[in-house]
Design an enzyme around this catalytic site. Sequence first.
Site, PDB file in Angstrom:
ATOM      1  N   CYS A 180       0.916  -1.233  -0.041  1.00  0.00           N
ATOM      2  CA  CYS A 180       0.023  -0.193  -0.079  1.00  0.00           C
ATOM      3  C   CYS A 180       0.966   1.311  -0.032  1.00  0.00           C
ATOM      4  O   CYS A 180       0.373   2.186  -0.254  1.00  0.00           O
ATOM      5  CB  CYS A 180      -1.021   0.060   1.282  1.00  0.00           C
ATOM      6  SG  CYS A 180      -2.208  -1.385   1.029  1.00  0.00           S
TER       7      CYS A 180
ATOM      8  N   HIS B 268      -3.382   7.545   2.164  1.00  0.00           N
ATOM      9  CA  HIS B 268      -3.821   6.180   1.619  1.00  0.00           C
ATOM     10  C   HIS B 268      -5.012   5.902   2.246  1.00  0.00           C
ATOM     11  O   HIS B 268      -5.257   6.336   3.405  1.00  0.00           O
ATOM     12  CB  HIS B 268      -2.749   5.263   2.083  1.00  0.00           C
ATOM     13  CG  HIS B 268      -3.079   3.698   1.858  1.00  0.00           C
ATOM     14  ND1 HIS B 268      -3.758   3.446   0.557  1.00  0.00           N
ATOM     15  CD2 HIS B 268      -3.027   2.762   2.666  1.00  0.00           C
ATOM     16  CE1 HIS B 268      -3.645   1.928   0.854  1.00  0.00           C
ATOM     17  NE2 HIS B 268      -3.631   1.649   2.128  1.00  0.00           N
TER      18      HIS B 268
ATOM     19  N   ASN C  46     -10.140   0.042  -0.018  1.00  0.00           N
ATOM     20  CA  ASN C  46      -8.704   0.087  -0.194  1.00  0.00           C
ATOM     21  C   ASN C  46      -8.122  -0.337  -1.502  1.00  0.00           C
ATOM     22  O   ASN C  46      -8.252  -1.795  -1.540  1.00  0.00           O
ATOM     23  CB  ASN C  46      -7.943  -0.526   1.154  1.00  0.00           C
ATOM     24  CG  ASN C  46      -6.415  -0.541   1.225  1.00  0.00           C
ATOM     25  OD1 ASN C  46      -6.008  -0.022   0.245  1.00  0.00           O
ATOM     26  ND2 ASN C  46      -6.013  -1.015   2.451  1.00  0.00           N
TER      27      ASN C  46
HETATM   28  N1  COA Z   1     -18.311  -8.389   9.297  1.00  0.00           N
HETATM   29  C1  COA Z   1     -18.898  -8.723  10.321  1.00  0.00           C
HETATM   30  N2  COA Z   1     -18.171  -8.873  11.504  1.00  0.00           N
HETATM   31  C2  COA Z   1     -16.756  -8.775  11.220  1.00  0.00           C
HETATM   32  C3  COA Z   1     -16.354  -8.758  10.022  1.00  0.00           C
HETATM   33  C4  COA Z   1     -16.976  -8.240   8.950  1.00  0.00           C
HETATM   34  N3  COA Z   1     -16.735  -8.109   7.806  1.00  0.00           N
HETATM   35  N4  COA Z   1     -14.805  -8.701  10.079  1.00  0.00           N
HETATM   36  C5  COA Z   1     -14.676  -8.959  11.453  1.00  0.00           C
HETATM   37  N5  COA Z   1     -15.864  -9.191  12.114  1.00  0.00           N
HETATM   38  C6  COA Z   1     -15.895  -9.508  13.695  1.00  0.00           C
HETATM   39  C7  COA Z   1     -14.885 -10.157  14.171  1.00  0.00           C
HETATM   40  O1  COA Z   1     -14.923 -11.628  13.877  1.00  0.00           O
HETATM   41  C8  COA Z   1     -14.891  -9.779  15.715  1.00  0.00           C
HETATM   42  O2  COA Z   1     -15.909 -10.678  16.206  1.00  0.00           O
HETATM   43  P1  COA Z   1     -15.538 -11.259  17.373  1.00  0.00           P
HETATM   44  O3  COA Z   1     -15.632 -10.099  18.390  1.00  0.00           O
HETATM   45  O4  COA Z   1     -17.039 -12.075  17.862  1.00  0.00           O
HETATM   46  O5  COA Z   1     -14.357 -11.929  17.676  1.00  0.00           O
HETATM   47  C9  COA Z   1     -15.533  -8.392  15.486  1.00  0.00           C
HETATM   48  O6  COA Z   1     -15.991  -8.283  14.217  1.00  0.00           O
HETATM   49  C10 COA Z   1     -14.293  -7.374  15.838  1.00  0.00           C
HETATM   50  O7  COA Z   1     -13.201  -7.712  15.076  1.00  0.00           O
HETATM   51  P2  COA Z   1     -11.733  -6.639  15.069  1.00  0.00           P
HETATM   52  O8  COA Z   1     -10.905  -7.371  14.217  1.00  0.00           O
HETATM   53  O9  COA Z   1     -11.831  -6.385  16.529  1.00  0.00           O
HETATM   54  O10 COA Z   1     -12.314  -5.416  14.333  1.00  0.00           O
HETATM   55  P3  COA Z   1     -11.824  -4.094  14.346  1.00  0.00           P
HETATM   56  O11 COA Z   1     -12.337  -3.049  15.109  1.00  0.00           O
HETATM   57  O12 COA Z   1     -10.377  -4.262  14.693  1.00  0.00           O
HETATM   58  O13 COA Z   1     -11.847  -3.781  12.552  1.00  0.00           O
HETATM   59  C11 COA Z   1     -10.499  -3.973  10.634  1.00  0.00           C
HETATM   60  C12 COA Z   1     -11.132  -4.742  11.974  1.00  0.00           C
HETATM   61  C13 COA Z   1      -9.845  -4.813  10.025  1.00  0.00           C
HETATM   62  C14 COA Z   1     -11.482  -2.996  10.095  1.00  0.00           C
HETATM   63  C15 COA Z   1      -9.424  -2.877  11.565  1.00  0.00           C
HETATM   64  O14 COA Z   1      -8.649  -3.765  12.374  1.00  0.00           O
HETATM   65  C16 COA Z   1      -8.609  -2.121  10.614  1.00  0.00           C
HETATM   66  O15 COA Z   1      -8.891  -1.228   9.875  1.00  0.00           O
HETATM   67  N6  COA Z   1      -7.203  -2.802  10.517  1.00  0.00           N
HETATM   68  C17 COA Z   1      -6.353  -1.892   9.478  1.00  0.00           C
HETATM   69  C18 COA Z   1      -6.502  -2.636   8.332  1.00  0.00           C
HETATM   70  C19 COA Z   1      -5.639  -1.921   7.202  1.00  0.00           C
HETATM   71  O16 COA Z   1      -5.514  -0.964   7.319  1.00  0.00           O
HETATM   72  N7  COA Z   1      -5.117  -2.632   6.380  1.00  0.00           N
HETATM   73  C20 COA Z   1      -4.335  -2.307   5.269  1.00  0.00           C
HETATM   74  C21 COA Z   1      -3.364  -1.395   5.527  1.00  0.00           C
HETATM   75  S1  COA Z   1      -2.528  -0.988   4.098  1.00  0.00           S
END
Ligand code: COA
Length: 318
Positions: free
Chosen positions: A113, A245, A275
Amino acid sequence: MIRARIAGVGGYLPERLVTNDELARTVDTSDEWIVARTGIRQRHLAGPHESCAFMATRAAEGALRRAGVEAGEVDAIILATATPDEAFPSTAVYVQAALGLATGFAFDVSAACSGFIYALAAADAMIRVGTIRTALVIGSEVYSRILNWQDRTTCVLFGDGAGAVLLQAAEGGPGIISTHLHANGGLAGLLYVDGAVGQPERSGQLVMKGQEVFRHAVSKLAAVVDEALSANGLTQADVDWLVPHQANRRIIDAMGRKLGLPPERVVVTVDRHANTSAASIPLALAEAVEDGRIRPGHLVLMEALGGGLTWGSALVRF
Ligand code: COA
């Protein structure tokens, strides 16, 4: 002093648009969850004819057109991608051929990214030292090929597309002021594609520890923003636009607050594009230049973090 000026910008988004509701029909997710956690409402996904090179070429043609520059003037094509059409040759040489060029040189940059910032830094350095005068810097991605469409924690986050800028050498005046690049391979396990060409035993799919990437993004991007400003004796008040980004609305908002910029001074496309990795910054730039938000004289700060981990910034006067 020679500067690399951004003379034109262009973008391409695949024809097929997929909403969160549409995704929720095949994977256990919901529009509410995706919007609340990421700000994403929809993404474009490439069809069979929309290869990495095809989209990159369309974006490059847009940048050339807006710059009023003929393809024959291009000395170098530097293309950032994590999803090249082939392991080799580079996708950049296919763009070169599609533009009808058999002169200059072309290569791909792999920095996930952060790829566009890395590619921009490479082109800027070559322009400053006089190796080249005109360069196309492109980000083009087909992440739909490397996603596990059963994994709701990753497949909802990404989209396909391409963006490009045309850089030209100019004496003094506006242009790229600085770039700052960083990497920490010790953090490679947080975000990677499992496998490469010729490894059929591996999945070939994107793997991400989302929460940890999120944590690194917020702290490392805040640090590169400070680094870019202090290296140039500037303050937050000097920045007209943040073009970050586009990974997650919450990360983007945190960077806007960090710079003390009101939301209307932060270019956001993640809601409509999701993204698009190396394509996200040039796509956002293309939109904001085209609709007249970013104008000559404006100071624009770009920042990105991605797999590697890699991260960096570019400060540009338009
Ligand atoms: N739909 C519904 N539920 C979802 C889900 C989806 N698409 N994806 C995950 N969940 C659930 C998980 O299973 C978890 O459930 P649990 O509590 O029963 O275990 C819950 O939602 C919370 O998941 P979590 O991973 O803690 O969510 P989060 O608030 O951290 O958000 C991301 C997840 C991926 C959106 C976030 O961590 C993020 O944006 N990270 C950075 C990603 C990024 O920028 N990547 C690219 C860099 S270039």
